[in-house]
Write a protein that holds these residues in place. Structure first.
Motif, PDB file in Angstrom:
ATOM      1  N   GLY A  74       1.170  -1.340  -0.078  1.00 22.45           N
ATOM      2  CA  GLY A  74       0.154  -0.454   0.258  1.00 22.45           C
ATOM      3  C   GLY A  74       0.824   1.520  -0.207  1.00 22.45           C
ATOM      4  N   GLN A  75       1.931   0.862  -0.036  1.00 20.86           N
ATOM      5  CA  GLN A  75       3.290   2.280   0.142  1.00 20.86           C
ATOM      6  C   GLN A  75       4.292   2.137  -0.936  1.00 20.86           C
ATOM      7  OE1 GLN A  75       3.391   3.105   3.844  1.00 20.86           O
ATOM      8  NE2 GLN A  75       5.492   1.257   4.143  1.00 20.86           N
ATOM      9  N   VAL A  76       5.264   3.502  -1.253  1.00 18.06           N
ATOM     10  CA  VAL A  76       6.004   2.732  -2.168  1.00 18.06           C
ATOM     11  C   VAL A  76       7.330   3.461  -1.501  1.00 18.06           C
ATOM     12  CG1 VAL A  76       7.885   3.914  -4.265  1.00 18.06           C
ATOM     13  CG2 VAL A  76       5.736   3.754  -4.215  1.00 18.06           C
ATOM     14  N   GLY A 130       2.617 -11.154 -14.438  1.00 18.88           N
ATOM     15  CA  GLY A 130       2.826 -12.341 -13.695  1.00 18.88           C
ATOM     16  C   GLY A 130       1.452 -11.653 -12.513  1.00 18.88           C
ATOM     17  N   ASP A 131       1.298 -10.489 -13.284  1.00 23.10           N
ATOM     18  CA  ASP A 131       0.537  -9.401 -12.372  1.00 23.10           C
ATOM     19  C   ASP A 131       0.989  -9.884 -10.174  1.00 23.10           C
ATOM     20  OD1 ASP A 131      -1.153  -7.337 -10.998  1.00 23.10           O
ATOM     21  OD2 ASP A 131      -3.420  -9.699 -11.628  1.00 23.10           O
ATOM     22  N   PRO A 132       1.845  -9.867  -9.990  1.00 22.48           N
ATOM     23  CA  PRO A 132       2.377 -10.079  -9.058  1.00 22.48           C
ATOM     24  C   PRO A 132       2.450  -9.130  -7.273  1.00 22.48           C
ATOM     25  CG  PRO A 132       4.826  -9.049 -10.046  1.00 22.48           C
ATOM     26  CD  PRO A 132       3.005  -9.205 -10.926  1.00 22.48           C
ATOM     27  N   LYS A 133       1.913  -9.388  -6.375  1.00 21.19           N
ATOM     28  CA  LYS A 133       1.117  -8.680  -5.738  1.00 21.19           C
ATOM     29  C   LYS A 133       2.500  -7.164  -4.386  1.00 21.19           C
ATOM     30  CE  LYS A 133      -2.773  -9.175  -5.086  1.00 21.19           C
ATOM     31  NZ  LYS A 133      -3.557  -7.775  -6.243  1.00 21.19           N
ATOM     32  N   VAL A 134       4.404  -7.998  -5.189  1.00 20.73           N
ATOM     33  CA  VAL A 134       5.126  -7.754  -4.583  1.00 20.73           C
ATOM     34  C   VAL A 134       6.316  -7.066  -5.794  1.00 20.73           C
ATOM     35  CG1 VAL A 134       7.563  -8.636  -3.154  1.00 20.73           C
ATOM     36  CG2 VAL A 134       5.599  -9.174  -2.736  1.00 20.73           C
ATOM     37  N   LEU A 135       6.202  -6.215  -6.126  1.00 23.05           N
ATOM     38  CA  LEU A 135       8.242  -5.812  -6.894  1.00 23.05           C
ATOM     39  C   LEU A 135       9.135  -5.105  -6.272  1.00 23.05           C
ATOM     40  CD1 LEU A 135       4.353  -4.585  -8.729  1.00 23.05           C
ATOM     41  CD2 LEU A 135       5.756  -5.614  -9.997  1.00 23.05           C
ATOM     42  N   LEU A 136       9.463  -5.353  -7.032  1.00 18.10           N
ATOM     43  CA  LEU A 136      11.128  -4.528  -6.449  1.00 18.10           C
ATOM     44  C   LEU A 136      11.385  -4.132  -8.209  1.00 18.10           C
ATOM     45  CD1 LEU A 136      11.302  -7.821  -4.665  1.00 18.10           C
ATOM     46  CD2 LEU A 136      13.462  -6.871  -4.333  1.00 18.10           C
ATOM     47  N   PHE A 137      12.538  -2.740  -7.379  1.00 12.13           N
ATOM     48  CA  PHE A 137      12.510  -2.136  -8.539  1.00 12.13           C
ATOM     49  C   PHE A 137      13.844  -1.582  -8.592  1.00 12.13           C
ATOM     50  CE2 PHE A 137       8.065  -1.373  -9.668  1.00 12.13           C
ATOM     51  CZ  PHE A 137       7.496  -2.253 -10.871  1.00 12.13           C
ATOM     52  N   LEU A 171       0.425   1.094  -8.245  1.00 10.67           N
ATOM     53  CA  LEU A 171       1.047   0.031  -8.055  1.00 10.67           C
ATOM     54  C   LEU A 171       0.728  -0.206  -6.783  1.00 10.67           C
ATOM     55  CD1 LEU A 171       3.508  -0.920 -10.567  1.00 10.67           C
ATOM     56  CD2 LEU A 171       1.401  -2.140 -10.396  1.00 10.67           C
ATOM     57  N   ALA A 172       1.440   0.586  -5.701  1.00 10.20           N
ATOM     58  CA  ALA A 172       1.239   0.911  -3.932  1.00 10.20           C
ATOM     59  C   ALA A 172      -0.282   1.052  -4.243  1.00 10.20           C
ATOM     60  CB  ALA A 172       1.936   2.198  -3.805  1.00 10.20           C
ATOM     61  N   ALA A 173      -1.159   1.885  -4.987  1.00 10.67           N
ATOM     62  CA  ALA A 173      -2.515   2.398  -4.452  1.00 10.67           C
ATOM     63  C   ALA A 173      -3.321   1.482  -4.486  1.00 10.67           C
ATOM     64  CB  ALA A 173      -3.273   3.838  -4.861  1.00 10.67           C
ATOM     65  N   GLU A 174      -2.788   0.413  -4.901  1.00  6.58           N
ATOM     66  CA  GLU A 174      -3.264  -1.308  -5.534  1.00  6.58           C
ATOM     67  C   GLU A 174      -3.921  -2.152  -4.634  1.00  6.58           C
ATOM     68  OE1 GLU A 174      -3.411  -0.642 -10.229  1.00  6.58           O
ATOM     69  OE2 GLU A 174      -2.629  -2.520  -9.356  1.00  6.58           O
ATOM     70  N   GLN A 224       9.528  12.870  -4.235  1.00  4.18           N
ATOM     71  CA  GLN A 224       7.609  13.080  -4.547  1.00  4.18           C
ATOM     72  C   GLN A 224       7.411  11.682  -4.649  1.00  4.18           C
ATOM     73  OE1 GLN A 224       7.870  15.926  -7.737  1.00  4.18           O
ATOM     74  NE2 GLN A 224      10.174  16.080  -7.926  1.00  4.18           N
ATOM     75  N   THR A 225       8.346  10.679  -4.645  1.00  2.00           N
ATOM     76  CA  THR A 225       7.651   9.197  -5.511  1.00  2.00           C
ATOM     77  C   THR A 225       7.323   8.175  -3.907  1.00  2.00           C
ATOM     78  OG1 THR A 225       8.920   9.314  -7.056  1.00  2.00           O
ATOM     79  CG2 THR A 225       7.889   7.222  -6.465  1.00  2.00           C
ATOM     80  N   ALA A 226       8.588   8.610  -2.863  1.00  2.00           N
ATOM     81  CA  ALA A 226       8.021   7.451  -1.658  1.00  2.00           C
ATOM     82  C   ALA A 226       7.318   8.113  -0.726  1.00  2.00           C
ATOM     83  CB  ALA A 226       9.364   7.120  -1.820  1.00  2.00           C
ATOM     84  N   ASP A 227       6.749   6.776  -0.105  1.00  7.32           N
ATOM     85  CA  ASP A 227       5.847   7.797   1.340  1.00  7.32           C
ATOM     86  C   ASP A 227       7.283   6.986   2.595  1.00  7.32           C
ATOM     87  OD1 ASP A 227       4.239   7.608  -0.374  1.00  7.32           O
ATOM     88  OD2 ASP A 227       3.625   5.688  -0.650  1.00  7.32           O
ATOM     89  N   HIS A 228       8.041   5.911   2.548  1.00  9.87           N
ATOM     90  CA  HIS A 228       8.532   5.666   3.445  1.00  9.87           C
ATOM     91  C   HIS A 228       9.852   5.602   2.933  1.00  9.87           C
ATOM     92  CE1 HIS A 228       8.434   3.118   7.263  1.00  9.87           C
ATOM     93  NE2 HIS A 228       9.137   2.556   6.570  1.00  9.87           N
ATOM     94  N   LEU A 229      10.454   6.209   3.875  1.00  6.63           N
ATOM     95  CA  LEU A 229      12.422   5.099   3.075  1.00  6.63           C
ATOM     96  C   LEU A 229      13.315   4.186   4.512  1.00  6.63           C
ATOM     97  CD1 LEU A 229      13.642   9.139   2.282  1.00  6.63           C
ATOM     98  CD2 LEU A 229      12.541   7.523   1.411  1.00  6.63           C
ATOM     99  N   VAL A 230      13.948   3.755   3.639  1.00  5.42           N
ATOM    100  CA  VAL A 230      14.483   2.515   4.120  1.00  5.42           C
ATOM    101  C   VAL A 230      16.245   2.705   4.212  1.00  5.42           C
ATOM    102  CG1 VAL A 230      15.788   0.229   4.612  1.00  5.42           C
ATOM    103  CG2 VAL A 230      13.022   0.656   5.184  1.00  5.42           C
TER     104      VAL A 230
END
Length: 323
Positions: A31-33, A148-155, A177-180, A196-202
């Motif tokens: 639910g978040q980038v 594959g219409d995955p629920k987890v994505l890494l870029f 994608l996160a909003a979905e 401007q893109t990420a809601d959360h940072l690591v």
């Protein structure tokens, strides 16, 4: 039902005596980038490779939906990844490349044209991928990740080679994608774009976790609190502020003479000016940019530094190619 997320617990990777990743623990939630940042050589790529089962951890675990990547059934339907945009046979067309991937995970061939259309490559689907520009290759990599219409994505560096229009498109794409409700982890060296893109940072440095929280809290935590103030009685205001022990510097960034008062709140500055009947045209708390906050927090964790130029100018490069 296991929530779709990425979990790292004590993840460690050593190459000989060198620890690329050290006791790393964090969770990437749906639910978040989530932006993944760190100076060059911090261990980001190694971490992503361990999440995807491409490197074996020395210690600790990395799981997706509660399982190591190697134990996932039809992994492309659960996890999509873009780590290397040029990872494609140069003599295969974009469509052929995706059809091969689809067949390997029992994904319907009809999905290939869907994702090509989604990333804007329908018109070049029959052309060899070896002739694609970096930006087009990035789009093809995105199509493969979404196959594959995955629920987890890494870029990893997904905006490399994209023009401003393409960067804006992919920003909105990842946020969509996160909003979905998908779990989205993205690394980038374009810090202004991450702001401007990420809601959360690591944020990691030298393989260790340095920060895990919201983008706003990262900037707030790493920033010096300050206030910008303008007044028709600027010199009188300067004398008043310094007399009361406040640190002041000039600011002419917008052409209007102003003062920056370090380590103070707008309430404190405004109250002092009011007690002394000074007129204020502007009284605004200042916030550092993500770049400034990043440099302040990770400055001690930079692996590679530039040499001094001319004896008195130091060039430091904590960010490069792949962050």
């Amino acid at each position: 039902m296991v929530e779709t997320m990425i979990e790292l617990n004590g993840l460690t990777k050593k190459f000989g005596q060198t620890a690329a990743v050290q006791d790393l623990s964090f969770t990437v939630r749906p639910g978040q980038v989530t932006g993944f940042l760190g100076p060059n050589g911090a261990g980001k790529s190694t971490t992503m490779r361990m999440i995807l089962g491409l490197d074996r951890p020395t210690a600790g675990t990395a799981t997706i939906n509660g399982k190591p990547y190697g134990e996932l059934d039809r992994p492309l339907t659960q996890v999509g990844a873009l780590l290397d945009a040029k990872w494609v046979h140069p003599n295969r067309s974009a469509r052929a490349h995706l059809r091969w991937l689809a067949a390997s995970n029992d994904i319907p061939a009809s999905r290939v044209d869907e994702v090509l259309r989604l990333v804007g490559l329908s018109e070049v689907a029959g052309k060899n991928a070896g002739g694609f520009s970096l930006g087009m290759s990035q789009r093809l990599g995105l199509a493969a990740a979404l196959l594959g219409d995955p629920k987890v994505l890494l870029f990893d560096e997904p905006v490399n080679g994209l023009d401003p229009e393409g960067i804006l498109w992919i920003r909105r794409f990842m946020q969509g994608l996160a909003a979905e409700g998908r779990t989205v982890l993205v690394s980038s060296h374009l810090l202004s774009e991450m702001a401007q893109t990420a809601d959360h940072l690591v944020v990691i440095g030298q393989g260790k976790l340095m920060f895990d929280g919201s983008t706003k809290s990262f900037i707030d935590r790493a920033s010096e609190q300050s206030v910008r103030v303008r007044s028709p009685q600027l010199e009188t205001l300067r004398d008043l502020l310094t007399t009361n022990g406040m640190t002041v510097r000039e600011d002419k960034t917008d052409g209007n003479p102003a003062l920056i008062v370090a380590g103070q709140t707008s309430d404190a500055v405004g109250e002092l000016a009011g007690k002394n009947s000074l007129t204020l045209y502007e009284l605004a708390p200042q916030q550092a940019s993500l770049e400034e906050a990043f440099m302040r927090m990770t400055g001690g964790a930079v692996q590679y530094h530039g040499a001094n130029l001319g004896g008195d100018v130091s060039v430091q490069k904590p960010m490069g190619g792949a962050l």
